[in-house]
Design a protein around this motif. Structure first.
Motif, PDB file in Angstrom:
ATOM      1  N   VAL A  91      -8.105   8.335   5.711  1.00  0.00           N
ATOM      2  CA  VAL A  91      -7.792   8.959   7.000  1.00  0.00           C
ATOM      3  C   VAL A  91      -8.981   9.782   7.492  1.00  0.00           C
ATOM      4  N   GLU A  92      -9.304   9.625   8.752  1.00  0.00           N
ATOM      5  CA  GLU A  92     -10.292  10.511   9.382  1.00  0.00           C
ATOM      6  C   GLU A  92      -9.727  10.897  10.749  1.00  0.00           C
ATOM      7  N   PHE A  93      -9.834  12.192  11.079  1.00  0.00           N
ATOM      8  CA  PHE A  93      -9.266  12.628  12.358  1.00  0.00           C
ATOM      9  C   PHE A  93     -10.285  12.375  13.468  1.00  0.00           C
ATOM     10  N   PHE A  94     -10.408  11.130  13.850  1.00  0.00           N
ATOM     11  CA  PHE A  94     -11.337  10.806  14.934  1.00  0.00           C
ATOM     12  C   PHE A  94     -10.543  10.703  16.231  1.00  0.00           C
ATOM     13  N   ASP A  95     -10.921  11.521  17.200  1.00  0.00           N
ATOM     14  CA  ASP A  95     -10.168  11.597  18.448  1.00  0.00           C
ATOM     15  C   ASP A  95     -10.976  10.927  19.565  1.00  0.00           C
ATOM     16  N   PHE A  96     -10.536   9.726  19.931  1.00  0.00           N
ATOM     17  CA  PHE A  96     -11.258   8.960  20.960  1.00  0.00           C
ATOM     18  C   PHE A  96     -11.306   9.710  22.297  1.00  0.00           C
ATOM     19  N   GLU A  97     -10.362  10.613  22.508  1.00  0.00           N
ATOM     20  CA  GLU A  97     -10.309  11.287  23.809  1.00  0.00           C
ATOM     21  C   GLU A  97     -11.214  12.518  23.861  1.00  0.00           C
ATOM     22  N   ASN A  98     -11.282  13.259  22.724  1.00  0.00           N
ATOM     23  CA  ASN A  98     -11.912  14.589  22.815  1.00  0.00           C
ATOM     24  C   ASN A  98     -13.075  14.826  21.865  1.00  0.00           C
ATOM     25  N   ASP A  99     -13.414  13.864  21.024  1.00  0.00           N
ATOM     26  CA  ASP A  99     -14.508  14.069  20.082  1.00  0.00           C
ATOM     27  C   ASP A  99     -15.795  14.388  20.851  1.00  0.00           C
ATOM     28  N   GLU A 100     -16.411  15.536  20.504  1.00  0.00           N
ATOM     29  CA  GLU A 100     -17.539  16.005  21.327  1.00  0.00           C
ATOM     30  C   GLU A 100     -18.731  15.071  21.297  1.00  0.00           C
ATOM     31  N   GLU A 101     -19.034  14.591  20.086  1.00  0.00           N
ATOM     32  CA  GLU A 101     -20.196  13.696  19.949  1.00  0.00           C
ATOM     33  C   GLU A 101     -19.949  12.377  20.700  1.00  0.00           C
ATOM     34  N   TYR A 102     -18.706  11.908  20.585  1.00  0.00           N
ATOM     35  CA  TYR A 102     -18.338  10.668  21.290  1.00  0.00           C
ATOM     36  C   TYR A 102     -18.496  10.855  22.794  1.00  0.00           C
ATOM     37  N   ARG A 103     -18.118  12.024  23.298  1.00  0.00           N
ATOM     38  CA  ARG A 103     -18.211  12.253  24.742  1.00  0.00           C
ATOM     39  C   ARG A 103     -19.671  12.283  25.196  1.00  0.00           C
ATOM     40  N   LYS A 104     -20.582  12.683  24.284  1.00  0.00           N
ATOM     41  CA  LYS A 104     -22.008  12.695  24.658  1.00  0.00           C
ATOM     42  C   LYS A 104     -22.638  11.315  24.528  1.00  0.00           C
ATOM     43  N   ASP A 105     -22.276  10.599  23.450  1.00  0.00           N
ATOM     44  CA  ASP A 105     -22.925   9.320  23.162  1.00  0.00           C
ATOM     45  C   ASP A 105     -21.895   8.400  22.506  1.00  0.00           C
ATOM     46  N   PRO A 106     -20.989   7.813  23.320  1.00  0.00           N
ATOM     47  CA  PRO A 106     -19.866   7.071  22.723  1.00  0.00           C
ATOM     48  C   PRO A 106     -20.301   5.943  21.802  1.00  0.00           C
ATOM     49  N   GLN A 107     -21.277   5.137  22.258  1.00  0.00           N
ATOM     50  CA  GLN A 107     -21.650   3.976  21.432  1.00  0.00           C
ATOM     51  C   GLN A 107     -22.318   4.431  20.133  1.00  0.00           C
ATOM     52  N   GLY A 108     -23.157   5.469  20.224  1.00  0.00           N
ATOM     53  CA  GLY A 108     -23.844   5.978  19.031  1.00  0.00           C
ATOM     54  C   GLY A 108     -22.845   6.555  18.043  1.00  0.00           C
ATOM     55  N   ARG A 109     -21.878   7.274  18.546  1.00  0.00           N
ATOM     56  CA  ARG A 109     -20.873   7.905  17.680  1.00  0.00           C
ATOM     57  C   ARG A 109     -20.019   6.845  16.970  1.00  0.00           C
ATOM     58  N   LEU A 110     -19.578   5.843  17.721  1.00  0.00           N
ATOM     59  CA  LEU A 110     -18.753   4.786  17.111  1.00  0.00           C
ATOM     60  C   LEU A 110     -19.556   4.038  16.059  1.00  0.00           C
ATOM     61  N   ASN A 111     -20.795   3.727  16.410  1.00  0.00           N
ATOM     62  CA  ASN A 111     -21.653   2.994  15.490  1.00  0.00           C
ATOM     63  C   ASN A 111     -21.879   3.797  14.203  1.00  0.00           C
ATOM     64  N   GLY A 112     -21.999   5.117  14.341  1.00  0.00           N
ATOM     65  CA  GLY A 112     -22.225   5.987  13.180  1.00  0.00           C
ATOM     66  C   GLY A 112     -21.038   6.011  12.228  1.00  0.00           C
ATOM     67  N   LEU A 113     -19.847   5.682  12.714  1.00  0.00           N
ATOM     68  CA  LEU A 113     -18.662   5.697  11.847  1.00  0.00           C
ATOM     69  C   LEU A 113     -18.804   4.688  10.708  1.00  0.00           C
ATOM     70  N   ARG A 114     -19.609   3.632  10.951  1.00  0.00           N
ATOM     71  CA  ARG A 114     -19.776   2.573   9.941  1.00  0.00           C
ATOM     72  C   ARG A 114     -20.451   3.094   8.677  1.00  0.00           C
ATOM     73  N   ASP A 115     -21.256   4.175   8.822  1.00  0.00           N
ATOM     74  CA  ASP A 115     -21.946   4.718   7.645  1.00  0.00           C
ATOM     75  C   ASP A 115     -20.957   5.239   6.601  1.00  0.00           C
ATOM     76  N   ARG A 116     -19.787   5.677   7.079  1.00  0.00           N
ATOM     77  CA  ARG A 116     -18.842   6.285   6.132  1.00  0.00           C
ATOM     78  C   ARG A 116     -17.655   5.387   5.787  1.00  0.00           C
ATOM     79  N   HIS A 117     -17.284   4.511   6.695  1.00  0.00           N
ATOM     80  CA  HIS A 117     -16.053   3.735   6.463  1.00  0.00           C
ATOM     81  C   HIS A 117     -16.237   2.273   6.849  1.00  0.00           C
ATOM     82  N   ARG A 118     -15.551   1.412   6.091  1.00  0.00           N
ATOM     83  CA  ARG A 118     -15.401   0.029   6.572  1.00  0.00           C
ATOM     84  C   ARG A 118     -14.262   0.016   7.604  1.00  0.00           C
TER      85      ARG A 118
END
Ligand code: HEM
Length: 405
Positions: free
Chosen positions: A18-45
């Motif tokens: 489980v990771e509390f990733f909030d597609f609506e309010n995550d600050e990093e996602y709001r600044k750089d959505p594609q970069g933030r989503l792509n970075g999730l791969r480093d920690r999880h399949r």
């Protein structure tokens, strides 16, 4: 840590997944959505977020981060179904569903077979002159200015005018449609529902009108067509019209917002395309690859085991296309934006049976937009000290994009 309770059908989720990733309010996602989503791969399949996506049925969702998994999920509609994911008709107390995204095979295959020719490269080529004319009409008034609000002045109205052309509706309806896009796609609750009802009422009148007196437009084609000897029902026609409204307008606006931000922030790329306009179609593919806007959803139709992580029947899954299009295992040199990349097997239009039916039209609109901007306006950039942010789970877009030249 307590186990996360799921819907009745699903069991409890192991906290390690489980990771509390909030597609609506995550600050990093709001600044750089594609970069933030792509970075999730480093920690999880894949991982489970209880925050989910509001465009899904509420609750949480599993999120895939590997390109190979995303492709496999989207190519397996039997295990990961699309139907039941977007209950807009139900919210209005009606029976229509979005056609064809909210259908699974074999109904999906039947409708897609009917719709494919409406969006073929040949039909899009026939529209090319109109697409260019609409772009020029919107850019020309900007020529006497030194800047603009790119989204309001261009990216939002442009695809709406093309939609109106295809549907045989007067371009004077543009402001009304722009308001509906805003309310239906970017709002929630009563505002969203009221706008959806107005759009439905408007389209019902157009459908009936074209039944009585067909013309040379997409709705007339649909109301007069037969599939396997039967005319399309009201629910099929309404579901298709609303789908095209939802799928064909905001997506182009969003993609334009990221493409133009990139060009504003990278003057050397703008200069390259001004010098070699023939490279614009190739560059658009790379910008689609680098800035995918869609995280699509499915619902598991049975329990599925991914290396010990079990997705239960009835659970939501989310496939961020930014993860697949930026995955180095899928695309060589994926971290570099190379406007000459060719071939370019990106996944901005998805995979499998639901892959975007409007991709040829979308590409034409994006290419024409860049061609005409570079041709008609001077080099543009962001104003100093501007802070950009993006919003949206299913379709992410920049909130504003001021440009100066
Ligand atoms: C840059 C613009 C666009 C992007 C990035 C985009 C992306 C996508 C993606 C990723 C899907 C697959 C969704 C899924 O698998 O759940 C999709 C489906 C779809 N798109 Fe697009 N799209 C764009 C423009 C358009 C346009 C212009 C139209 C129509 C005029 C359109 C109509 C559709 C339809 C009808 C579907 C559903 C297809 C099906 O279920 O078989 N899209 N789009």
């Amino acid at each position: 840590m307590p186990m996360i309770e799921q819907s009745d059908e699903a069991g409890a989720i192991d906290p390690g997944n489980v990771e509390f990733f909030d597609f609506e309010n995550d600050e990093e996602y709001r600044k750089d959505p594609q970069g933030r989503l792509n970075g999730l791969r480093d920690r999880h399949r894949l991982f489970y977020t209880p925050k989910g996506r509001k465009s899904l049925l509420g609750g949480g969702t599993w999120v895939f981060t590997h390109g190979a998994d995303i492709r496999a999920v989207l190519q397996d509609p039997e295990t990961f179904r699309s139907s039941g994911n977007r209950p807009f008709g139900k919210a209005l107390g009606e029976n229509w569903v979005l056609v064809p995204i909210d259908l699974d095979p074999p109904e999906h295959t039947r409708m897609r077979k009917f719709m494919n020719p409406l969006f073929s490269p040949k039909r899009v080529a026939e529209l090319a002159g109109k697409v260019e004319r609409r772009a020029v009409e919107l850019i020309t008034p900007l020529q006497g200015r030194q800047g603009c609000s790119f989204i309001e002045d261009f990216a939002r109205p442009f695809p709406v005018t093309i939609f109106l052309e295809m549907f045989g509706l007067p371009v004077s309806e543009m402001p009304k449609f722009v308001d509906w896009v805003e309310a239906i796609i970017h709002s929630q609750g009563q505002v969203q529902l009221d706008a959806m009802r107005e759009l439905r009422d408007y389209l019902a009148i157009v459908i009936e009108d074209r039944r009585q007196s067909p013309r040379d437009d997409l709705i007339s084609l649909a109301v007069t067509a037969e599939i396997e000897g039967k005319a399309l029902t009201y629910d099929e026609l309404m579901g298709m019209c609303i789908m095209l409204f939802m799928g064909g307008l905001d997506t182009v606006t969003s993609s334009l917002s990221f493409i133009f931000r990139h060009l504003a922030e990278n003057p050397e790329h703008q200069e390259f395309l001004r010098k070699f306009p023939d490279m614009i179609p190739t560059a658009i593919e790379e910008l689609l690859r680098a800035y995918p806007i869609i995280t699509t959803g499915r619902i598991a139709s049975r329990d599925v085991d991914f290396d010990g992580i079990v997705i239960r029947k009835g659970e939501n899954v989310a496939c961020p296309l930014a993860c697949s299009s930026r995955d180095p295992d899928e695309i060589d040199g994926s971290t570099e934006i190379d406007l000459t990349r060719n071939p370019n097997r990106h996944s901005a239009f998805g995979f499998g049976p639901h892959r975007c039916i409007g991709s040829h039209l979308a590409r034409r609109e994006l290419v024409v937009a860049v061609e005409q901007w570079l041709k008609l306006l001077q080099p543009f950039r962001l104003p100093p000290n501007v802070q950009l942010s993006a919003t949206g789970a299913g379709v992410v877009a920049l909130d504003t994009l001021p440009l100066v030249w």
